[in-house]
Write a protein that holds these residues in place. Structure first.
Motif, PDB file in Angstrom:
ATOM      1  N   MET A   1       0.834  -1.210   0.000  1.00 41.63           N
ATOM      2  CA  MET A   1       0.000   0.000   0.000  1.00 41.63           C
ATOM      3  C   MET A   1       0.867   1.258   0.000  1.00 41.63           C
ATOM      4  O   MET A   1       0.614   2.206  -0.756  1.00 41.63           O
ATOM      5  N   ALA A   2       1.887   1.250   0.845  1.00 41.45           N
ATOM      6  CA  ALA A   2       2.792   2.406   0.932  1.00 41.45           C
ATOM      7  C   ALA A   2       3.470   2.664  -0.408  1.00 41.45           C
ATOM      8  O   ALA A   2       3.585   3.815  -0.857  1.00 41.45           O
ATOM      9  N   GLN A   3       3.915   1.605  -1.067  1.00 39.87           N
ATOM     10  CA  GLN A   3       4.611   1.767  -2.341  1.00 39.87           C
ATOM     11  C   GLN A   3       3.678   2.291  -3.424  1.00 39.87           C
ATOM     12  O   GLN A   3       4.082   3.120  -4.260  1.00 39.87           O
ATOM     13  N   ILE A   4       2.430   1.846  -3.419  1.00 39.31           N
ATOM     14  CA  ILE A   4       1.466   2.324  -4.418  1.00 39.31           C
ATOM     15  C   ILE A   4       1.130   3.792  -4.172  1.00 39.31           C
ATOM     16  O   ILE A   4       1.077   4.600  -5.110  1.00 39.31           O
ATOM     17  N   TYR A   5       0.913   4.159  -2.916  1.00 41.99           N
ATOM     18  CA  TYR A   5       0.631   5.560  -2.603  1.00 41.99           C
ATOM     19  C   TYR A   5       1.801   6.466  -2.992  1.00 41.99           C
ATOM     20  O   TYR A   5       1.606   7.578  -3.491  1.00 41.99           O
ATOM     21  N   GLU A   6       3.025   5.972  -2.779  1.00 43.07           N
ATOM     22  CA  GLU A   6       4.203   6.784  -3.147  1.00 43.07           C
ATOM     23  C   GLU A   6       4.282   6.962  -4.659  1.00 43.07           C
ATOM     24  O   GLU A   6       4.520   8.067  -5.148  1.00 43.07           O
TER      25      GLU A   6
END
Length: 666
Positions: free
Chosen positions: A176-181
């Motif tokens: 999730m963090a990587q997609i948001y970034e």
């Protein structure tokens, strides 16, 4: 034979083809399935046979036929359990087209379970509920999308996760963090921080991935204060941990060399296994008998977990800004390089100097070298940013830090080369006031500049001063060699990386990300008038919309329905913008446009999009568009061609028939 043999023979034939894992035989098997469905003979197939064939196709890099079989099973209401079809998705997600299809399949099936619309108390719903996407299925699709760069469809998966009741584990948090970034969702990324801080089952690698995303997002948005504070905070914690460890070592053990070496952790073991072997290594395909005996498909679920781990390890290699040492997060040299570049591009010379001075005062063993500020100054001189270099020198002087003689010499020689005599005089005055003794090559350059100005007296005075200082005199050729060797030696390490980053890195318009978030918010809430106003304001402020901006607008219009004219106008603007600027179309933007045009019956424009996607060698899910055409335009242009029709009507008819032919309907 004419027609099909009996059911048992057909299923044995498909199973035997699938067990060979031979590409040609698998294509034959899939062709047989398609033909049977076209002729309405789908009752010939057993559910397990089709699932096994889909698994074999996915393993042999045939994601499209594998996805078609899964879709046909769902249409037949022969729902495959998630433990089985998650393994099929996992193998599909090893390729970019397969990852995109995996995300589409989860969105299509997830729609059935939105907001608890399926009653789990009914026994008849048990097979359907067993198919509901779980953590592993969504995880492999997200990881595959991240590897292939299709992160906007991945974000759609994140949106439906809470609505279908998917539990979030540590791996999903990182994804999730990587997609948001990647999508520039700064606020969503910040909200995840609490979950990472409170989670007890996260290892060093996962924490490093999250904080890498957070730092990258700060840089993407030009939030240099937050980025620099984050780096300084990590330095302080690293220093405290180092002091505590040193004290504990002195207290409990005798001082010996190598005493601080740490034992391997779980994260270290994971990193050792991330060596790229040129792709995921497939084992042998499970036999059909074992496949059927494993009623809960536990072995297939294990395969999906292995692939998820493989994809996660490949994503770990993309972490560039954060490292861990003894479990302590620290910024890498790449992070300092990117920060220095961002400060310079923003014209924040004073803030850059203050940041690097604070870094050096922390005196952490893993921090950037003591000469980081000097390296930045030398980089500015090499790039011709002489005013920035001078400003940084001034900040060093104000902070009470004495710069080396070589820095002043380099800047003076650069000013002389540019014939900026006022700056030469000012810097020379500073040098004299500071009591710095310049090297002979610098005197040589100053003397030459005085001669060119016909200031003979000044040149003689400098020559006399150099002689009194007993500096070895070098000729013009010697000066060039000395200057060249000095530059070569100074460009090692940090300076070389900074120069490379500035020369090769693109200048990012940080405002675009802010406005994209605003437009995305309005489109998500279906407030399209507000989104249009935000887009207009974005343009008026000089920010050029990108593919992500238009993707939000198109999906927003598609969500409220009936806004086909508005999407057609956007398409016209997109084509003119792409012709005039460097903006590139990507698969996700063109796919969203194609979906809207096909649904609305705008086949002239749909064919334009198809042509552009095929020209760019992008993946198109023809099965999806064939289904969409049959759903909304099944009877369109089925009769004979009218005797009398206008040129516009004729053009529309030809475009629709051309699209119908493209999707394979005749």
């Amino acid at each position: 034979m004419e027609g099909f043999p009996r059911k048992s023979v057909v299923n044995k034939l498909l199973v035997s083809y699938a067990e060979t894992s031979d590409s040609k035989l698998l294509e034959r098997a899939f062709g047989l399935v398609e033909r049977a469905f076209e002729e309405g003979k789908q009752t010939l197939f057993e559910k397990e046979t089709l699932m096994y064939l889909a698994l074999a196709l996915a393993r042999c890099s045939r994601p499209v036929p594998a996805s078609i079989i899964l879709r046909k099973l769902i249409r037949m209401e022969e729902y495959p359990p998630v433990t089985a079809w998650s393994a099929i998705l996992a193998y599909m997600s090893l390729s970019s087209s397969g990852a995109y299809l995996s995300a589409e399949l989860i969105l299509e099936t997830g729609y059935l379970f939105l907001d608890n619309r399926i009653d789990p108390r009914k026994k008849s719903n048990a097979p359907l509920i067993a198919m509901k996407p779980n953590t592993i299925a969504i995880g492999v699709a997200l990881a595959g999308c991240l590897m292939s760069g299709t992160t906007r469809i991945a974000e759609q998966l994140l949106d439906i996760m809470p609505r279908i009741g998917v539990k979030i584990d540590a791996n999903l948090l990182v994804l999730m963090a990587q997609i948001y970034e990647k999508n520039g969702r700064k606020e969503e990324l910040k909200k995840l921080k609490r979950h990472f801080d409170e989670a007890h089952n996260l290892n060093d690698v996962q924490l490093r991935q999250y904080y890498n995303c957070l730092l990258s997002c700060h840089l993407k948005f030009g939030d240099l204060d937050s980025a620099s504070q984050m780096v300084l905070e990590m330095l302080r914690k690293a220093k405290e941990a180092s002091n505590s460890l040193a004290a504990a070592t002195l207290k409990f053990e005798p001082a010996k060399e190598g005493n601080l070496s740490h034992s391997p952790k779980v994260s270290d073991a994971m990193e050792l296994g991330t060596e790229d072997k040129g792709g995921y290594q497939l084992g042998s395909l499970i036999s059909f008998d074992d496949f059927c005996r494993d009623r809960n498909f536990i072995s297939l679920e294990g395969e999906a977990k292995k692939i998820l781990m493989y994809l996660s390890m490949n994503l770990q290699k993309q972490v560039e800004l954060i490292m861990t040492e003894r479990g302590i997060l620290q910024a890498t040299e790449k992070a300092y390089v990117k920060l220095a570049k961002a400060f310079l591009e923003a014209g924040k010379t004073k803030e850059l100097a203050e940041f690097l001075i604070k870094v050096e005062k922390e005196d952490s063993p893993s921090s950037v070298e003591d000469s980081a500020l000097i390296d930045v100054i030398n980089s500015c001189i090499s790039l011709g940013l002489l005013d920035r270099a001078h400003d940084l020198l001034d900040e060093m002087r104000f902070a009470g830090i004495k710069a080396s003689t070589s820095v002043y010499s380099s800047l003076l020689k650069a000013y002389c080369k540019e014939k900026r005599m006022n700056e030469v005089t000012s810097l020379w005055r500073e040098v004299r006031r500071a009591g710095i003794q310049l090297e002979a090559s610098c005197y040589e350059a100053l003397i030459q500049s005085k001669v060119l100005q016909k200031d003979t007296q000044g040149a003689l005075h400098l020559f006399k001063e150099m002689k009194e200082a007993k500096l070895p005199r070098v000729g013009h050729r010697g000066f060039e060699v000395l200057a060249g060797s000095s530059a070569k030696s100074s460009e090692a390490g940090f300076m070389a990386k900074l120069l490379e980053e500035i020369k090769e890195g693109e200048v990012v318009d940080c405002g675009v990300h802010d406005w994209n978030n605003v437009i995305h918010f309005f489109c998500k809430k279906r407030l399209m008038q507000d989104a249009e106003k935000a887009l207009k304001k974005m343009r008026s402020l000089g920010h050029t919309p990108n593919a992500q901006t238009f993707h939000s607008m198109v999906t927003g219009y598609a969500a409220i329905g009936g806004k086909y004219i508005e999407v057609a106008e956007l398409w016209g603007e997109l084509k003119s913008l792409a012709a005039a600027t460097s903006m590139k179309f990507d698969q996700e933007l063109l796919d969203s446009l194609l979906y809207t045009f096909v649904r609305g019956g705008f086949f002239v424009r749909a064919n334009e999009v198809v042509e552009m996607m095929e020209k760019g060698k992008m993946f198109v899910d023809k099965y999806r568009y064939r289904t969409l055409f049959l759903k909304y335009h099944k009877t369109l242009y089925k009769g004979k061609t009218p005797k009398y029709q206008t040129e516009a009507q004729s053009k529309k008819r030809e475009a629709a028939l051309a699209f119908k032919k493209w999707v394979g309907l005749f």
